[in-house]
Design an enzyme around this catalytic site. Structure first.
Site, short mmCIF file in Angstrom:
data_model
loop_
_atom_site.label_atom_id
_atom_site.label_comp_id
_atom_site.label_asym_id
_atom_site.label_seq_id
_atom_site.Cartn_x
_atom_site.Cartn_y
_atom_site.Cartn_z
N HIS A 9 0.82 -1.22 0.00
CA HIS A 9 0.00 0.00 0.00
C HIS A 9 0.85 1.26 0.00
CE1 HIS A 9 1.29 -0.23 4.16
NE2 HIS A 9 1.00 1.05 4.27
C1 UD1 Z 1 -0.97 5.94 6.00
C2 UD1 Z 1 0.44 6.29 6.42
C3 UD1 Z 1 1.36 5.11 6.18
C4 UD1 Z 1 0.85 3.87 6.87
C5 UD1 Z 1 -0.59 3.61 6.47
C6 UD1 Z 1 -1.12 2.48 7.29
C7 UD1 Z 1 1.07 8.66 6.21
C8 UD1 Z 1 1.92 9.62 5.45
N1 UD1 Z 1 0.95 7.43 5.67
O1 UD1 Z 1 -0.95 5.68 4.60
O2 UD1 Z 1 2.64 5.40 6.70
O3 UD1 Z 1 1.64 2.77 6.49
O4 UD1 Z 1 -1.38 4.79 6.73
O5 UD1 Z 1 -2.10 1.76 6.62
O6 UD1 Z 1 0.55 8.99 7.25
N2 UD1 Z 1 -8.63 5.55 2.68
C9 UD1 Z 1 -9.85 4.92 2.83
N3 UD1 Z 1 -10.28 4.69 4.11
C10 UD1 Z 1 -9.59 5.07 5.19
C11 UD1 Z 1 -8.36 5.72 5.02
C12 UD1 Z 1 -7.89 5.94 3.76
O7 UD1 Z 1 -10.52 4.56 1.87
O8 UD1 Z 1 -10.05 4.82 6.32
C13 UD1 Z 1 -8.11 5.77 1.30
C14 UD1 Z 1 -8.38 7.17 0.78
O9 UD1 Z 1 -8.62 7.06 -0.60
C15 UD1 Z 1 -7.06 7.87 1.03
C16 UD1 Z 1 -6.04 6.76 0.84
O10 UD1 Z 1 -6.68 5.60 1.33
O11 UD1 Z 1 -6.85 8.93 0.13
C17 UD1 Z 1 -4.73 6.99 1.59
O12 UD1 Z 1 -4.98 7.25 2.98
P1 UD1 Z 1 -3.90 8.03 3.88
O13 UD1 Z 1 -4.31 7.94 5.31
O14 UD1 Z 1 -3.65 9.39 3.33
O15 UD1 Z 1 -2.58 7.24 3.66
P2 UD1 Z 1 -2.29 5.68 3.74
O16 UD1 Z 1 -1.88 5.20 2.39
O17 UD1 Z 1 -3.38 4.98 4.44
N1 UDP Z 2 -3.03 -5.68 9.03
C1 UDP Z 2 -4.33 -6.08 9.34
N2 UDP Z 2 -5.18 -6.36 8.31
C2 UDP Z 2 -4.80 -6.29 7.00
C3 UDP Z 2 -3.47 -5.88 6.72
C4 UDP Z 2 -2.61 -5.58 7.76
O1 UDP Z 2 -4.70 -6.17 10.51
O2 UDP Z 2 -5.62 -6.57 6.13
C5 UDP Z 2 -2.13 -5.29 10.16
C6 UDP Z 2 -0.83 -6.04 10.25
O3 UDP Z 2 -0.94 -7.17 11.08
C7 UDP Z 2 0.11 -5.00 10.86
C8 UDP Z 2 -0.48 -3.68 10.45
O4 UDP Z 2 -1.78 -3.95 9.95
O5 UDP Z 2 0.08 -5.04 12.27
C9 UDP Z 2 0.37 -3.04 9.41
O6 UDP Z 2 -0.24 -1.88 8.97
P1 UDP Z 2 0.11 -1.18 7.61
O7 UDP Z 2 0.76 -2.16 6.70
O8 UDP Z 2 -1.12 -0.53 7.15
O9 UDP Z 2 1.12 -0.03 8.06
P2 UDP Z 2 2.69 0.02 8.27
O10 UDP Z 2 3.08 -1.05 9.20
O11 UDP Z 2 3.32 -0.12 6.93
O12 UDP Z 2 2.91 1.38 8.81
#
Ligand code: UD1
Ligand code: UDP
Length: 362
Positions: free
Chosen positions: A205
């Site tokens: 992601h």
């Molecule tokens: C964010 C974090 C990333 C982390 C990830 C965990 C930053 C800069 N990035 O990335 O480090 O690994 O969270 O998963 O803070 N969206 C939904 N539902 C939600 C949230 C987001 O549909 O509840 C979609 C929206 O289209 C949004 C996109 O996901 O634009 C990205 O969401 P955002 O929170 O900006 O960044 P992540 O890629 O989730």
């Molecule tokens: N995770 C989860 N469901 C999913 C994918 C990931 O519960 O479908 C959990 C996973 O076990 C880990 C965390 O989400 O603890 C990782 O989050 P993410 O990859 O979004 O963020 P990052 O670790 O890269 O910041």
């Protein structure tokens, strides 16, 4: 002493849960401030349910946006609440926009900041997370480094030794607290038609990968090669960012890849613990596979979790399709007998203990 836990995304809820549990156990006064950066049920509420956490006292509902939009809205909302609640300490975990906003708002109000998972560095400033980590570390008062290596990074940047505490990573606590429950309660194998050790699992992601068409294509092509070679199902709980980009770029999901909605922590743990191998660009998943003794192929060119490379649980494949297949073969050909470098599952206890002690001393 009053503590404010500021969180906003999936990994923060999971990794803060052992700290919250310990605050409860020690009867300390705390409240949860959720920024609303993640808001979809399966990126947010499901984790409060799975981990049996009480509802946040505040939710700013900032939602999605550009980095500046998200961070700016959070700063304004957090400042108001901190001014009203006047906590002595703010705790943040990790490297998201929520973490930076929480730490920055607190620092301007002269509230002490504890950074859980301090000192990680990918040395790649093209990643928004790297900027968030560096800035947060440099304005924090208590830096909870998960490993000696993370502590070393902080010392190299001139952060004084007395602010740094090596505690282990709270993800070890979260796994120890939930794995047995996941194995006992979760029935995802029947739902997905899987056998233990007879499937691959994927998460990808990261903005740096999925927002770039060629990189996302490389990952999907790599998974296709893996399916052609091993003929085992590849389960892919897809992050909404990735789903959106696949659609925008007009890409196809290859045969053999089973895309499902993101799952809760218990379902994910069960899938992860029993997979033949995991492909990921997630930080947390690199750690979890290492702890669970499941081989990992990381779909990135660098990592802020070098401990996993050193012990041999993980290898960096980047997003080139052939390299992804080669790394898969490499990882399946060696023993999964490495030692977990992320601690003993007592990080939550240590962190809350240190906060308590420090507050008495002042
Ligand atoms: C964010 C974090 C990333 C982390 C990830 C965990 C930053 C800069 N990035 O990335 O480090 O690994 O969270 O998963 O803070 N969206 C939904 N539902 C939600 C949230 C987001 O549909 O509840 C979609 C929206 O289209 C949004 C996109 O996901 O634009 C990205 O969401 P955002 O929170 O900006 O960044 P992540 O890629 O989730
Ligand atoms: N995770 C989860 N469901 C999913 C994918 C990931 O519960 O479908 C959990 C996973 O076990 C880990 C965390 O989400 O603890 C990782 O989050 P993410 O990859 O979004 O963020 P990052 O670790 O890269 O910041």
């Amino acid at each position: 002493m009053k503590i404010s836990i500021i969180l906003g995304t999936r990994p923060e809820i999971i990794k803060m849960s052992p700290v919250i549990r310990e605050l409860e156990n020690k009867g300390l006064d705390y409240f949860i401030l959720h920024t609303g950066q993640h808001y979809s049920y399966n990126l947010d509420k499901i984790f409060f349910e799975d981990l049996e956490l009480s509802e946040p006292k505040y939710n700013l509902d900032v939602g999605s946006g550009t980095h500046a939009e998200e961070t700016g809205k959070m700063l304004m909302g957090i400042e108001k609440i901190l001014n009203k609640e006047k906590p002595d300490v703010v705790l943040v975990e990790g490297d998201t926009n929520t973490v930076l906003a929480g730490a920055l708002a607190a620092s301007k109000l002269h509230i002490k900041i504890g950074h859980v998972e301090a000192g990680l560095r990918s040395h790649d400033r093209g990643m928004p997370e790297e900027i968030n980590r560096i800035l947060t570390d440099h304005i924090s008062d208590y830096l909870f480094a998960p490993t000696g290596k993370a502590k070393g990074n902080l010392l190299k940047e001139g952060i004084p030794q007395h602010k740094i505490f090596v505690t282990g990573n709270t993800i070890v606590d979260a796994i120890y607290q939930n794995l047995e429950i996941a194995e006992r309660k979760i029935d995802i194998f029947n739902k997905l038609g899987l056998e233990r050790d007879e499937y691959f699992l994927v998460t990808a992601h990261r903005q740096k990968n999925v927002d770039v068409k060629e990189r996302l294509m490389g990952i999907l092509e790599g998974l296709k090669l893996v399916y052609d070679e091993f003929n085992l199902p590849i389960i892919y709980p897809i992050h909404p960012r990735t789903k959106k980009r696949i659609h925008e770029f007009g890409l196809e999901i290859p045969r053999g890849v089973n895309v499902i909605e993101p799952v809760g922590f218990l379902e994910f743990l069960k899938l992860e613990a029993n997979a033949k191998l995991v492909f990921t660009d997630s930080g947390g998943v690199q750690e979890e596979t290492c702890i669970l003794k499941v081989p990992c192929v990381t779909l990135r060119d660098n990592t802020e979790r070098p401990e996993t490379l050193e012990v041999g649980s993980n290898v960096l494949a980047g997003t080139n399709q052939e390299k992804i297949l080669d790394c898969t073969k490499l990882m399946l050909n060696h023993e999964n007998n490495w030692v977990n470098p992320f601690g003993d599952g007592k990080a939550g206890k240590r962190i809350t203990g240190i906060i308590k002690e420090e507050s008495i001393r002042k």
